[in-house]
Design a protein around this motif. Sequence first.
Motif, PDB file in Angstrom:
ATOM      1  N   GLY A 245      -5.472   3.721   8.016  1.00  9.40           N
ATOM      2  CA  GLY A 245      -6.157   4.857   7.523  1.00  9.40           C
ATOM      3  C   GLY A 245      -5.321   6.091   7.329  1.00  9.40           C
ATOM      4  N   ARG A 246      -5.989   7.159   6.895  1.00  8.30           N
ATOM      5  CA  ARG A 246      -5.251   8.398   6.735  1.00  8.30           C
ATOM      6  C   ARG A 246      -6.148   9.666   7.561  1.00  8.30           C
ATOM      7  NH1 ARG A 246      -2.826  11.240   1.417  1.00  8.30           N
ATOM      8  NH2 ARG A 246      -1.020  10.308   2.400  1.00  8.30           N
ATOM      9  N   ARG A 268      -4.741  12.113  -2.605  1.00  5.80           N
ATOM     10  CA  ARG A 268      -4.545  10.630  -2.650  1.00  5.80           C
ATOM     11  C   ARG A 268      -3.259  10.172  -3.388  1.00  5.80           C
ATOM     12  NH1 ARG A 268      -9.647   9.999  -3.498  1.00  5.80           N
ATOM     13  NH2 ARG A 268      -9.920   9.468  -1.370  1.00  5.80           N
ATOM     14  N   GLY A 269      -2.823   9.366  -2.777  1.00  5.11           N
ATOM     15  CA  GLY A 269      -1.486   8.755  -3.539  1.00  5.11           C
ATOM     16  C   GLY A 269      -0.098   9.361  -3.020  1.00  5.11           C
ATOM     17  N   LEU A 270      -0.330  10.748  -2.356  1.00  7.44           N
ATOM     18  CA  LEU A 270       0.800  11.132  -1.946  1.00  7.44           C
ATOM     19  C   LEU A 270       1.427  10.892  -0.601  1.00  7.44           C
ATOM     20  CD1 LEU A 270      -0.306  14.783  -3.261  1.00  7.44           C
ATOM     21  CD2 LEU A 270       1.549  13.326  -4.559  1.00  7.44           C
ATOM     22  N   PRO A 271       2.767  11.088  -0.346  1.00  9.55           N
ATOM     23  CA  PRO A 271       3.051  10.885   1.126  1.00  9.55           C
ATOM     24  C   PRO A 271       2.539  12.150   2.036  1.00  9.55           C
ATOM     25  CG  PRO A 271       4.972  11.419  -0.178  1.00  9.55           C
ATOM     26  CD  PRO A 271       3.724  11.123  -1.185  1.00  9.55           C
ATOM     27  N   PRO A 272       2.612  11.693   3.373  1.00  9.84           N
ATOM     28  CA  PRO A 272       1.999  12.897   4.266  1.00  9.84           C
ATOM     29  C   PRO A 272       2.417  14.180   3.802  1.00  9.84           C
ATOM     30  CG  PRO A 272       2.373  10.841   5.301  1.00  9.84           C
ATOM     31  CD  PRO A 272       3.072  10.634   4.125  1.00  9.84           C
ATOM     32  N   GLU A 273       3.942  14.573   3.885  1.00 13.49           N
ATOM     33  CA  GLU A 273       4.278  15.755   3.890  1.00 13.49           C
ATOM     34  C   GLU A 273       3.514  16.396   2.474  1.00 13.49           C
ATOM     35  OE1 GLU A 273       8.138  18.557   4.421  1.00 13.49           O
ATOM     36  OE2 GLU A 273       8.015  16.478   4.930  1.00 13.49           O
ATOM     37  N   ALA A 274       3.875  15.530   1.330  1.00 12.31           N
ATOM     38  CA  ALA A 274       3.333  16.258  -0.049  1.00 12.31           C
ATOM     39  C   ALA A 274       1.754  16.577   0.016  1.00 12.31           C
ATOM     40  CB  ALA A 274       3.760  15.419  -1.017  1.00 12.31           C
ATOM     41  N   ILE A 298      -1.634  12.598   8.541  1.00 17.82           N
ATOM     42  CA  ILE A 298      -1.242  11.458   9.388  1.00 17.82           C
ATOM     43  C   ILE A 298      -1.573  10.163   8.778  1.00 17.82           C
ATOM     44  CG2 ILE A 298      -0.889  10.056  11.371  1.00 17.82           C
ATOM     45  CD1 ILE A 298      -2.437  12.987  12.441  1.00 17.82           C
ATOM     46  N   ASP A 299      -0.495   9.179   8.199  1.00 18.91           N
ATOM     47  CA  ASP A 299      -1.054   7.745   7.688  1.00 18.91           C
ATOM     48  C   ASP A 299      -0.613   6.768   8.566  1.00 18.91           C
ATOM     49  OD1 ASP A 299      -1.610   8.720   5.175  1.00 18.91           O
ATOM     50  OD2 ASP A 299       0.228   8.361   4.248  1.00 18.91           O
ATOM     51  N   ILE A 300      -1.897   5.903   9.217  1.00 21.19           N
ATOM     52  CA  ILE A 300      -1.606   4.854   9.855  1.00 21.19           C
ATOM     53  C   ILE A 300      -1.490   3.771   9.256  1.00 21.19           C
ATOM     54  CG2 ILE A 300      -2.779   3.534  11.987  1.00 21.19           C
ATOM     55  CD1 ILE A 300      -4.178   6.212  12.415  1.00 21.19           C
ATOM     56  N   ILE A 301      -0.332   3.140   9.033  1.00 22.71           N
ATOM     57  CA  ILE A 301       0.192   2.169   8.030  1.00 22.71           C
ATOM     58  C   ILE A 301       0.064   0.613   8.852  1.00 22.71           C
ATOM     59  CG2 ILE A 301       2.066   1.416   6.612  1.00 22.71           C
ATOM     60  CD1 ILE A 301       3.203   4.386   6.975  1.00 22.71           C
ATOM     61  N   PRO A 302      -0.748   0.034   8.197  1.00 19.80           N
ATOM     62  CA  PRO A 302      -0.915  -1.612   8.782  1.00 19.80           C
ATOM     63  C   PRO A 302       0.411  -2.275   8.595  1.00 19.80           C
ATOM     64  CG  PRO A 302      -1.825  -1.222   6.505  1.00 19.80           C
ATOM     65  CD  PRO A 302      -1.270   0.082   6.822  1.00 19.80           C
TER      66      PRO A 302
END
Length: 439
Positions: A245-246, A268-274, A298-302
């Motif tokens: 999740g994000r 949506r679709g952007l990396p966290p800093e962007a 913060i992205d919690i990446i599976p």
Amino acid sequence: MAVAEARTPRRRHGSMALADLLLREASAERADAAGGERPGVAAGQAARARKGEDYALLKQGCERHPGASFSAFAMFDGHNGAAAAVYAKERLLANVLGCVPAHLTRDEWLAALPRALVAGFVKTDKDFQTRAHSSGTTVTLVIIDGSVVTAASVGDSRCVLEAEGSIYYLSADHRFDASGEEVGRVTECGGEVGRLNIVGGAEIGPLRCWPGGLCLSRSIGDQDVGEFIIPVPFVKQIKLSSAGGRLIISSDGVWDALTAEMAFSCARGLPPEAAADQIVKEAVDAKGLRDDTTCIVIDIIPPEKPKSTIHSRKKARNGFSLLKNIFIRKRTSDTLSRADTERTSEPDLVEEVFEDGCPSLLRWLDSEYPVRNMFKLFVCAICQVELESGQGISIHEGLSKPGKVCPWDGPFLCHSCQEKKEAMEGKRPSRGIISSTLL
């Protein structure tokens, strides 16, 4: 960041030797690692300053002991100066970790976090007020350990989560306008809540607490307002599915301009800093730079090959069901109620482990807790100062619960923390009320 080492425990009947505890912990960590890969964490932040009172904390790879790591993120939105925000950023996380016993298994550590967060918030507030600063700060602190997210908040900075298209609120607004319960609590403790009066008797603006004029019922600092403006946080702990999740943690400069749906959608679709930069840009474009505007994404990446599914997660909840059954849940704001209404048809992607916003330290510190020996016998449960025999004040002192607890049952508070507890409950004059004047 490592938890401070504990003193050698006293051996009692049924106690476990330190070597056995370490062996059990190492075994549990190996079993946890064998059961599946931990999700990754990626984070970024962006900010635009107007007053310079917003501060953010991003710490990844913190260690509670060797081999057991977590990540911590926090937002501090100061007011009446930046001193409280700076102090909380420097001290809060260490204070929380100092309230967690060493060498817990992962399940025990996660179960201990809610009460440690409360104790750490109160200690940070108490220590800061000895510096005689009048500034205050909102705080939203998030600790991520694998797929488990624990959030604690005071004030009106928010943490929201998006998981597979559904939005979850992990914090509660402590604005007086958002909670009639908080208005009632502060009024009963001796505060006066009302809007600003202007010439002719007209009232304008948000509800505020007088003296001081603060529109928040909970914060760290603000000793000039009154100690019924408490640092006891709303705490929520959830477990994500294997989808990840994000998270967005932002000061009110974002939330006064954007809804949670708008914030997630625009990034949506952007990396966290962007993504953080885009959210801040959208907020400023919508309302102008009226306040400091800060955002953490913060992205919690599976893991690449998830080894569990939503269905298998339902069958094996580990130690979480114990925590879930013991604690009484309590929703404390209209914001959360509205969020519940909006999410009535959401899929079962996020498991709620714990939620409580109770303002009472007595209930938070009560000994009925799934982690035994959470509080040491001769240490203050809040500030962790060592107590000489006979110095500690039981949290049960003065209560009448025949057959359940006795005044000599712990946990115990030192004299100054007992005074802090009584002031927050309106049982003794607050320093702020004595020294403040109406604005």
